[in-house]
Every structure is written in structure tokens, then in C-alpha cells.
Design a protein around this motif. Structure first.
Motif, PDB file in Angstrom:
ATOM      1  N   PHE A 148       0.697  -1.103   0.070  1.00 47.66           N
ATOM      2  CA  PHE A 148      -0.019  -0.027   0.110  1.00 47.66           C
ATOM      3  C   PHE A 148       0.807   1.361   0.116  1.00 47.66           C
ATOM      4  O   PHE A 148       0.510   2.279  -0.710  1.00 47.66           O
ATOM      5  CB  PHE A 148      -0.844   0.160   1.060  1.00 47.66           C
ATOM      6  CG  PHE A 148      -2.168  -0.564   0.959  1.00 47.66           C
ATOM      7  CD1 PHE A 148      -3.385  -0.154   0.010  1.00 47.66           C
ATOM      8  CD2 PHE A 148      -2.553  -1.658   1.861  1.00 47.66           C
ATOM      9  CE1 PHE A 148      -4.425  -0.713   0.014  1.00 47.66           C
ATOM     10  CE2 PHE A 148      -3.870  -2.339   1.414  1.00 47.66           C
ATOM     11  CZ  PHE A 148      -4.936  -1.818   0.394  1.00 47.66           C
ATOM     12  N   GLU A 175       2.926   1.272  -3.495  1.00 43.71           N
ATOM     13  CA  GLU A 175       2.152   1.398  -4.982  1.00 43.71           C
ATOM     14  C   GLU A 175       1.055   2.469  -4.780  1.00 43.71           C
ATOM     15  O   GLU A 175       0.898   3.151  -5.696  1.00 43.71           O
ATOM     16  CB  GLU A 175       1.414   0.106  -5.037  1.00 43.71           C
ATOM     17  CG  GLU A 175       2.460  -0.897  -5.545  1.00 43.71           C
ATOM     18  CD  GLU A 175       2.004  -2.078  -6.100  1.00 43.71           C
ATOM     19  OE1 GLU A 175       0.972  -2.142  -6.934  1.00 43.71           O
ATOM     20  OE2 GLU A 175       2.576  -3.251  -5.874  1.00 43.71           O
ATOM     21  N   PHE A 176       0.713   2.992  -3.520  1.00 45.45           N
ATOM     22  CA  PHE A 176      -0.560   4.261  -3.664  1.00 45.45           C
ATOM     23  C   PHE A 176      -0.281   5.054  -2.518  1.00 45.45           C
ATOM     24  O   PHE A 176      -0.913   6.322  -2.594  1.00 45.45           O
ATOM     25  CB  PHE A 176      -1.613   3.447  -3.036  1.00 45.45           C
ATOM     26  CG  PHE A 176      -2.157   2.208  -3.995  1.00 45.45           C
ATOM     27  CD1 PHE A 176      -2.959   2.828  -5.354  1.00 45.45           C
ATOM     28  CD2 PHE A 176      -2.090   0.829  -3.788  1.00 45.45           C
ATOM     29  CE1 PHE A 176      -3.242   1.984  -6.174  1.00 45.45           C
ATOM     30  CE2 PHE A 176      -2.630  -0.065  -4.562  1.00 45.45           C
ATOM     31  CZ  PHE A 176      -3.332   0.116  -5.859  1.00 45.45           C
ATOM     32  N   PHE A 225      -0.241   4.960   0.654  1.00 46.12           N
ATOM     33  CA  PHE A 225      -1.466   5.130   1.397  1.00 46.12           C
ATOM     34  C   PHE A 225      -1.029   3.843   2.500  1.00 46.12           C
ATOM     35  O   PHE A 225      -0.143   3.271   2.518  1.00 46.12           O
ATOM     36  CB  PHE A 225      -2.611   4.351   0.560  1.00 46.12           C
ATOM     37  CG  PHE A 225      -3.869   4.775   0.615  1.00 46.12           C
ATOM     38  CD1 PHE A 225      -4.056   6.225   0.203  1.00 46.12           C
ATOM     39  CD2 PHE A 225      -5.028   4.231   1.349  1.00 46.12           C
ATOM     40  CE1 PHE A 225      -5.713   6.887   0.673  1.00 46.12           C
ATOM     41  CE2 PHE A 225      -6.203   4.752   1.767  1.00 46.12           C
ATOM     42  CZ  PHE A 225      -6.514   6.042   1.166  1.00 46.12           C
ATOM     43  N   PHE A 275      -7.082   2.389   4.248  1.00 47.07           N
ATOM     44  CA  PHE A 275      -7.795   1.706   3.502  1.00 47.07           C
ATOM     45  C   PHE A 275      -8.863   1.002   3.942  1.00 47.07           C
ATOM     46  O   PHE A 275     -10.144   0.798   3.500  1.00 47.07           O
ATOM     47  CB  PHE A 275      -6.851   0.696   2.930  1.00 47.07           C
ATOM     48  CG  PHE A 275      -7.524  -0.455   2.116  1.00 47.07           C
ATOM     49  CD1 PHE A 275      -7.785  -0.146   0.802  1.00 47.07           C
ATOM     50  CD2 PHE A 275      -7.825  -1.587   2.499  1.00 47.07           C
ATOM     51  CE1 PHE A 275      -8.291  -1.154  -0.120  1.00 47.07           C
ATOM     52  CE2 PHE A 275      -8.318  -2.598   1.745  1.00 47.07           C
ATOM     53  CZ  PHE A 275      -8.687  -2.453   0.404  1.00 47.07           C
ATOM     54  N   ALA A 317     -10.702   5.989  -5.978  1.00 48.35           N
ATOM     55  CA  ALA A 317      -9.280   5.350  -5.619  1.00 48.35           C
ATOM     56  C   ALA A 317      -9.643   4.122  -4.654  1.00 48.35           C
ATOM     57  O   ALA A 317      -8.700   3.180  -4.842  1.00 48.35           O
ATOM     58  CB  ALA A 317      -8.813   6.428  -4.832  1.00 48.35           C
ATOM     59  N   ARG A 343      -9.586   0.983  -7.018  1.00 49.32           N
ATOM     60  CA  ARG A 343      -8.268   0.596  -7.352  1.00 49.32           C
ATOM     61  C   ARG A 343      -7.418  -0.284  -6.452  1.00 49.32           C
ATOM     62  O   ARG A 343      -7.063  -1.171  -6.759  1.00 49.32           O
ATOM     63  CB  ARG A 343      -7.655   1.852  -7.922  1.00 49.32           C
ATOM     64  CG  ARG A 343      -7.917   2.334  -9.359  1.00 49.32           C
ATOM     65  CD  ARG A 343      -7.182   3.368  -9.701  1.00 49.32           C
ATOM     66  NE  ARG A 343      -6.872   4.498  -8.970  1.00 49.32           N
ATOM     67  CZ  ARG A 343      -7.365   5.512  -8.864  1.00 49.32           C
ATOM     68  NH1 ARG A 343      -8.351   5.595  -9.386  1.00 49.32           N
ATOM     69  NH2 ARG A 343      -7.179   6.363  -7.947  1.00 49.32           N
ATOM     70  N   MET A 344      -7.373   0.322  -5.435  1.00 46.02           N
ATOM     71  CA  MET A 344      -6.847  -0.154  -4.307  1.00 46.02           C
ATOM     72  C   MET A 344      -7.357  -1.563  -3.914  1.00 46.02           C
ATOM     73  O   MET A 344      -6.316  -2.625  -3.584  1.00 46.02           O
ATOM     74  CB  MET A 344      -6.606   0.716  -2.990  1.00 46.02           C
ATOM     75  CG  MET A 344      -5.956   1.774  -3.213  1.00 46.02           C
ATOM     76  SD  MET A 344      -5.532   2.808  -1.742  1.00 46.02           S
ATOM     77  CE  MET A 344      -7.005   3.800  -1.767  1.00 46.02           C
ATOM     78  N   SER A 351      -6.074  -4.185  -6.279  1.00 44.61           N
ATOM     79  CA  SER A 351      -4.875  -4.521  -6.051  1.00 44.61           C
ATOM     80  C   SER A 351      -4.629  -5.648  -4.676  1.00 44.61           C
ATOM     81  O   SER A 351      -4.027  -6.367  -4.431  1.00 44.61           O
ATOM     82  CB  SER A 351      -3.908  -3.564  -5.730  1.00 44.61           C
ATOM     83  OG  SER A 351      -3.783  -2.692  -7.180  1.00 44.61           O
ATOM     84  N   HIS A 352      -5.466  -5.170  -3.575  1.00 42.16           N
ATOM     85  CA  HIS A 352      -5.313  -5.720  -2.236  1.00 42.16           C
ATOM     86  C   HIS A 352      -5.860  -7.360  -2.525  1.00 42.16           C
ATOM     87  O   HIS A 352      -5.272  -8.264  -2.049  1.00 42.16           O
ATOM     88  CB  HIS A 352      -6.342  -5.041  -1.465  1.00 42.16           C
ATOM     89  CG  HIS A 352      -6.528  -5.534   0.035  1.00 42.16           C
ATOM     90  ND1 HIS A 352      -7.566  -6.646   0.162  1.00 42.16           N
ATOM     91  CD2 HIS A 352      -5.842  -5.491   1.185  1.00 42.16           C
ATOM     92  CE1 HIS A 352      -7.406  -6.810   1.419  1.00 42.16           C
ATOM     93  NE2 HIS A 352      -6.586  -6.264   2.048  1.00 42.16           N
TER      94      HIS A 352
END
Length: 168
Positions: free
Chosen positions: A47, A50-51, A53, A58, A123, A126-127, A130-131
Motif C-alpha cells: 500500500f 504502490e499507492f 497509502f 484503506f 481510488a 483501484r486499491m 490490488s489488495h
């Protein structure tokens, strides 16, 4: 007046059997903790890289994604099992970055309602994608045909722990 000491749970097992059971329970706890720590550490790293974040941010978005009309701010700490004091800076940062809004309730101005913005929802999606793929990658070596059984056993364990906590 002497205080009574709390007695250990009553068991029909002899000392050696009880000791073995305690060791098994300790090993289980350590395995669960190790798995959680390994997975969480890798998710946090990804996280961040890549983000840019954090997992707590999250997690707040994940709760709000389930409630399109928003949540009372006081409900979030309960759902996330954190203190309101720990949550406040996370919510402040999400508001500042435009991922969520925080507005007073029309019924009671003391109550704050938090909602995900359109940008926040995009957002988060998208996360979340990926998660999911990160978890699939991390668990790929575990046999897929054993996942349901393990989940079922962990559900039983969770229920047993909850039942134990609810006893007077």
C-alpha cells in the motif's frame, strides 16, 4: 477480608494432558499471529509503495464503501475495533485528501456523517482490486481445496472465543 483468587477452568484432564492442551493452544495462537503479521506487513508495504497509502486509511474506505449513504462517525471506531482518538487523524487526513467528506447530521448537529467522495470511491476500487490480487499472490502456495475447510475451522474458533468472552 481476603480476595478470592480466580480459579483456572475446571477440567477432567490430568496435569500432563492439560499441559499438552495449553501448549497446543499457545502454538495455535502463535501460528495465527505469525500468519497475520507476515501478511499484514507485506500488505502495508505494498500500500505504501504502490499507492502512498496506509492500511488504516484503506480500512476506513472499505467500511464506507459498504455504506453508500455514509456512516455516523461514531460507528467507525466500533466497526474497525479502534479508539475514536486513533481514528480522528486518519479521518482528518482522508477529508484533507478529498477521499471522504464529514458533515453534521441534519437531525443532530453534534453527530458527524462521513461519506466517500466519487474520487475516494474510484481510488478505493483501484486499491481493493490490488489488495485482492496481493492476497491471492501471498496465499497461492496454500492448496485452494483446503481454503474452505480452514475458513470453516477459523469461524468455529472465532465463535468459541466470542462465547468464552461472553461468559460471566
Amino acid at each position: 477480608m481476603a480476595l478470592a483468587k480466580e480459579s483456572p477452568p475446571v477440567s477432567s484432564k490430568n496435569g500432563a494432558d492439560q499441559e499438552a492442551e495449553y501448549r497446543a493452544q499457545t502454538r495455535l495462537w502463535l501460528r495465527l499471529l505469525a500468519c497475520t503479521t507476515l501478511i499484514e506487513g507485506e500488505l502495508r508495504r505494498r500500500f505504501r509503495e504502490e499507492f502512498d497509502f496506509t492500511m488504516p486509511r484503506f480500512d476506513v474506505l472499505a467500511q464506507l464503501d459498504r455504506e453508500p449513504s455514509g456512516l455516523v462517525l461514531g460507528e467507525l471506531p466500533k466497526r474497525l475495533m479502534v479508539s475514536a482518538g486513533n481514528l480522528t487523524p486518519i479521518v482528518d487526513r482522508l477529508v484533507e485528501d478529498g477521499y471522504i467528506t464529514r458533515t453534521p447530521s441534519t437531525l443532530d448537529r453534534r453527530v458527524q456523517i462521513v461519506c466517500m467522495t466519487v474520487e475516494g470511491r474510484k481510488a478505493f476500487r483501484r486499491m481493493a482490486k490490488s489488495h485482492g490480487s496481493w492476497l491471492a499472490e501471498l496465499l497461492a502456495e496454500f492448496p485452494a481445496d483446503k481454503l474452505d475447510g480452514l475458513i470453516g475451522e477459523l469461524d468455529k474458533l472465532k465463535g468459541a472465543v466470542r462465547d468464552s468472552l461472553e461468559k460471566p
